[in-house]
Design a protein around this motif. Structure first.
Motif, PDB file in Angstrom:
ATOM      1  N   PRO A   1       5.957   3.774 -15.369  1.00 48.14           N
ATOM      2  CA  PRO A   1       5.368   3.534 -14.051  1.00 48.14           C
ATOM      3  C   PRO A   1       5.242   2.041 -13.782  1.00 48.14           C
ATOM      4  O   PRO A   1       4.878   1.273 -14.689  1.00 48.14           O
ATOM      5  N   ARG A   2       5.573   1.627 -12.570  1.00 46.62           N
ATOM      6  CA  ARG A   2       5.593   0.195 -12.251  1.00 46.62           C
ATOM      7  C   ARG A   2       4.777  -0.079 -10.988  1.00 46.62           C
ATOM      8  O   ARG A   2       4.820   0.694 -10.027  1.00 46.62           O
ATOM      9  N   PHE A   3       4.102  -1.209 -11.003  1.00 50.77           N
ATOM     10  CA  PHE A   3       3.399  -1.726  -9.828  1.00 50.77           C
ATOM     11  C   PHE A   3       4.177  -2.954  -9.372  1.00 50.77           C
ATOM     12  O   PHE A   3       4.299  -3.933 -10.114  1.00 50.77           O
ATOM     13  N   LEU A   4       4.733  -2.902  -8.168  1.00 51.36           N
ATOM     14  CA  LEU A   4       5.673  -3.936  -7.731  1.00 51.36           C
ATOM     15  C   LEU A   4       5.157  -4.669  -6.500  1.00 51.36           C
ATOM     16  O   LEU A   4       4.495  -4.071  -5.642  1.00 51.36           O
ATOM     17  N   THR A   5       5.497  -5.924  -6.412  1.00 58.50           N
ATOM     18  CA  THR A   5       5.205  -6.672  -5.186  1.00 58.50           C
ATOM     19  C   THR A   5       6.093  -7.913  -5.109  1.00 58.50           C
ATOM     20  O   THR A   5       6.487  -8.474  -6.132  1.00 58.50           O
ATOM     21  N   GLN A   6       6.418  -8.276  -3.898  1.00 59.40           N
ATOM     22  CA  GLN A   6       7.166  -9.516  -3.670  1.00 59.40           C
ATOM     23  C   GLN A   6       6.196 -10.687  -3.679  1.00 59.40           C
ATOM     24  O   GLN A   6       5.088 -10.574  -3.164  1.00 59.40           O
ATOM     25  N   GLY A   7       6.599 -11.792  -4.257  1.00 60.57           N
ATOM     26  CA  GLY A   7       5.704 -12.942  -4.300  1.00 60.57           C
ATOM     27  C   GLY A   7       6.436 -14.223  -4.641  1.00 60.57           C
ATOM     28  O   GLY A   7       7.666 -14.288  -4.562  1.00 60.57           O
ATOM     29  N   ASP A  66       0.801  -1.227   0.000  1.00 56.43           N
ATOM     30  CA  ASP A  66       0.000   0.000   0.000  1.00 56.43           C
ATOM     31  C   ASP A  66       0.833   1.276   0.000  1.00 56.43           C
ATOM     32  O   ASP A  66       0.294   2.376   0.061  1.00 56.43           O
ATOM     33  N   ARG A  67       2.156   1.173  -0.082  1.00 60.41           N
ATOM     34  CA  ARG A  67       3.005   2.363  -0.157  1.00 60.41           C
ATOM     35  C   ARG A  67       3.145   2.819  -1.610  1.00 60.41           C
ATOM     36  O   ARG A  67       4.221   2.761  -2.199  1.00 60.41           O
ATOM     37  N   ILE A  68       2.037   3.246  -2.176  1.00 60.82           N
ATOM     38  CA  ILE A  68       2.059   3.710  -3.564  1.00 60.82           C
ATOM     39  C   ILE A  68       2.419   5.195  -3.605  1.00 60.82           C
ATOM     40  O   ILE A  68       2.312   5.905  -2.602  1.00 60.82           O
ATOM     41  N   THR A  97       1.770 -16.048  -6.758  1.00 57.94           N
ATOM     42  CA  THR A  97       1.012 -15.740  -5.533  1.00 57.94           C
ATOM     43  C   THR A  97       1.719 -14.641  -4.755  1.00 57.94           C
ATOM     44  O   THR A  97       2.957 -14.531  -4.783  1.00 57.94           O
ATOM     45  N   PHE A  98       0.962 -13.832  -4.067  1.00 59.86           N
ATOM     46  CA  PHE A  98       1.497 -12.788  -3.205  1.00 59.86           C
ATOM     47  C   PHE A  98       0.382 -12.332  -2.255  1.00 59.86           C
ATOM     48  O   PHE A  98      -0.781 -12.737  -2.413  1.00 59.86           O
ATOM     49  N   SER A  99       0.717 -11.482  -1.310  1.00 57.76           N
ATOM     50  CA  SER A  99      -0.283 -10.958  -0.367  1.00 57.76           C
ATOM     51  C   SER A  99      -0.872  -9.667  -0.926  1.00 57.76           C
ATOM     52  O   SER A  99      -0.120  -8.765  -1.319  1.00 57.76           O
ATOM     53  N   ASP A 100      -2.209  -9.579  -0.936  1.00 56.54           N
ATOM     54  CA  ASP A 100      -2.838  -8.362  -1.446  1.00 56.54           C
ATOM     55  C   ASP A 100      -2.826  -7.277  -0.374  1.00 56.54           C
ATOM     56  O   ASP A 100      -2.250  -7.451   0.720  1.00 56.54           O
ATOM     57  N   HIS A 101      -3.480  -6.138  -0.638  1.00 58.06           N
ATOM     58  CA  HIS A 101      -3.389  -5.002   0.271  1.00 58.06           C
ATOM     59  C   HIS A 101      -4.056  -5.272   1.621  1.00 58.06           C
ATOM     60  O   HIS A 101      -3.773  -4.591   2.612  1.00 58.06           O
ATOM     61  N   ALA A 117      -5.235  -5.911 -10.668  1.00 58.02           N
ATOM     62  CA  ALA A 117      -6.517  -6.592 -10.470  1.00 58.02           C
ATOM     63  C   ALA A 117      -6.405  -7.658  -9.383  1.00 58.02           C
ATOM     64  O   ALA A 117      -7.314  -7.822  -8.547  1.00 58.02           O
ATOM     65  N   LEU A 118      -5.281  -8.373  -9.358  1.00 60.95           N
ATOM     66  CA  LEU A 118      -5.091  -9.397  -8.316  1.00 60.95           C
ATOM     67  C   LEU A 118      -4.887  -8.751  -6.939  1.00 60.95           C
ATOM     68  O   LEU A 118      -5.359  -9.260  -5.927  1.00 60.95           O
ATOM     69  N   ALA A 119      -4.158  -7.615  -6.922  1.00 60.00           N
ATOM     70  CA  ALA A 119      -3.879  -6.962  -5.646  1.00 60.00           C
ATOM     71  C   ALA A 119      -5.077  -6.187  -5.117  1.00 60.00           C
ATOM     72  O   ALA A 119      -5.136  -5.882  -3.921  1.00 60.00           O
ATOM     73  N   GLY A 120      -6.010  -5.865  -5.995  1.00 53.25           N
ATOM     74  CA  GLY A 120      -7.151  -5.054  -5.572  1.00 53.25           C
ATOM     75  C   GLY A 120      -6.733  -3.649  -5.202  1.00 53.25           C
ATOM     76  O   GLY A 120      -7.284  -3.044  -4.271  1.00 53.25           O
ATOM     77  N   LEU A 121      -5.736  -3.129  -5.913  1.00 54.06           N
ATOM     78  CA  LEU A 121      -5.177  -1.818  -5.567  1.00 54.06           C
ATOM     79  C   LEU A 121      -4.776  -1.106  -6.851  1.00 54.06           C
ATOM     80  O   LEU A 121      -4.216  -1.720  -7.775  1.00 54.06           O
ATOM     81  N   GLU A 122      -5.048   0.194  -6.921  1.00 52.68           N
ATOM     82  CA  GLU A 122      -4.632   1.015  -8.053  1.00 52.68           C
ATOM     83  C   GLU A 122      -3.351   1.759  -7.679  1.00 52.68           C
ATOM     84  O   GLU A 122      -2.917   1.742  -6.545  1.00 52.68           O
TER      85      GLU A 122
END
Length: 410
Positions: free
Chosen positions: A95-101, A71-73, A167-171, A207-212
């Motif tokens: 612009p990039r949307f990043l997450t560990q998974g 959530d630190r966008i 797989t990863f943890s969503d917001h 869409a998977l993270a449920g976060l813009e």
């Protein structure tokens, strides 16, 4: 007159002078080649890191690099993106949307950084789209495509079209994920980057993270010498009015401080190499000049007896070694420059060390780099060392009286 006499004295024993000159020239060529190799390797490492990983600038939420929570966008990215698109020194922005998974195949599982990107924008910022070794880059077609590295594909036993589960943890902290199809395989100069990164479309990941929103804006400049921070500072200053205090704008040196440290230390390592060489060269000149002046003790005594001031004798010996240093330094620099010119076209093939170089993000074909200022610095250092090396032999002669010098027998 003294210069002419000193030059003739040098060649009274052509074999000895020739051997010393050859030693200086080939030694200097080796030193400059080594300096160019190290400089080229450092430059290649930094160029690759900027091109593939950090870009020239990055905008992130303050604290995201230390604690990359989902959530630190970035706060209000739209004005930042608009300012970057208008800036004449900015070539491309991604612009990039990043997450560990985790990415899992039927055979194995690996932890990765999932890079959700705009396929068109990312292809303009990094060379990944043009360096696929198999398959295709991401586009808007198909359901859940993913581009993984060749190393990841080998370890997970994947090929084009294989299904993987990301797989990863969503917001909200819940585990989420989906099945993706391997669209392409990339390979970068860095094995560490290949082991820990994959690319998907940012829309699929959001869409998977449920976060813009976006976590990172990577900026590539039109022209930027990594040793020159003017363009970086100019773009950074232009972003400060449109960004907020909650965001952070970092240049590549702040993102990868180790590389910035290597760059700052490269001059020190070259100085140490040159220092070792000129020390050995200076000792060699002292040895040769001691033999030379002792062989000519009677000659110097006669010159002083017929009225030549000791100061001129001192200058004569200094001129001999200075001319020797200038000749050796000039020939060494010219030979080194010719060698660097050839290597600038052919490069140095280090394929046999590919595995080790990949750990540092270095290409297997290296191009040595030596700047004009470095050639000048080497020449001046060699000439000055040669002149200083004459002080001790000259002092041995000046301590003698003319009568004592003429009575010397060698």
């Amino acid at each position: 007159m003294l210069i002419k006499l000193a030059w003739r004295n040098l060649w009274r024993n052509p074999l000895r002078t020739g051997i010393l000159l050859a030693t200086m020239v080939f030694g200097l060529t080796g030193v400059i080649t080594l300096m160019g190799f190290l400089t080229g390797m450092y430059a290649n490492m930094i160029d690759n890191a900027i091109a593939w990983q950090t870009s020239h600038l990055q905008v992130q939420r303050a604290g995201y690099r230390d604690n990359p929570e989902l959530d630190r966008i970035i706060v209000s990215p739209t004005p930042i993106l608009a300012a970057l698109e208008r800036h004449p020194r900015v070539a491309a922005v991604s612009p990039r949307f990043l997450t560990q998974g985790m990415v899992a195949s039927a055979r194995s599982t690996r932890g990765v950084l999932i890079r959700g990107v705009d396929p068109v924008a990312e292809a303009l910022v990094t060379p990944v789209a043009s360096h696929l070794i198999e398959g295709q880059w991401l586009d808007e077609h198909g359901r859940n495509p993913v581009v993984v590295s060749h190393r990841t594909a080998e370890r997970l036993k994947l090929r084009l079209g294989s299904k993987v589960v990301i797989t990863f943890s969503d917001h909200s902290g819940e585990v989420t994920g989906a099945a993706f199809r391997v669209r392409g395989l990339f390979q970068t100069p860095s094995s560490q980057f290949d082991d820990s990164n994959l690319y998907v479309r940012h829309g699929d990941l959001q869409a998977l993270a449920g976060l813009e929103g976006v976590h990172e804006i990577a900026v590539r400049l039109t022209e930027s010498n990594f040793r020159d921070s003017q363009d970086l500072d100019a773009v950074r200053r232009s972003l400060e009015p449109v960004s907020t205090a909650e965001n952070r704008i970092d240049a590549w040196g702040e993102i990868q401080p180790m590389l910035a440290s290597i760059l700052s230390q490269s001059g020190v390592s070259n100085g140490i190499i040159l220092g070792v060489y000129v020390t050995a060269m200076g000792l060699g000149i002292i040895n040769i000049m001691l033999m030379s002046v002792f062989e000519r003790t009677r000659e110097f005594g006669m010159l002083m007896a017929i009225g030549m001031p000791k100061g001129q004798v001192f200058v004569l010996i200094l001129l001999e070694t200075t001319l020797l240093g200038c000749a050796g330094g000039l020939l060494g620099v010219v030979l080194s420059a010719l060698l660097m010119k050839v290597l600038a076209h052919t490069g140095i093939n280090l394929q046999m060390m590919a595995e080790g170089l990949a750990a540092f993000g270095v290409d297997t074909l290296l191009y040595p780099r030596v700047e004009l200022t470095e050639y000048l610095m080497v020449f001046v250092t060699v000439a000055a060392t040669a002149m200083i090396a004459a002080l001790y032999p000259a002092r041995q002669i000046l301590r003698k009286q003319p009568v004592d010098a003429m009575s010397e027998k060698h």
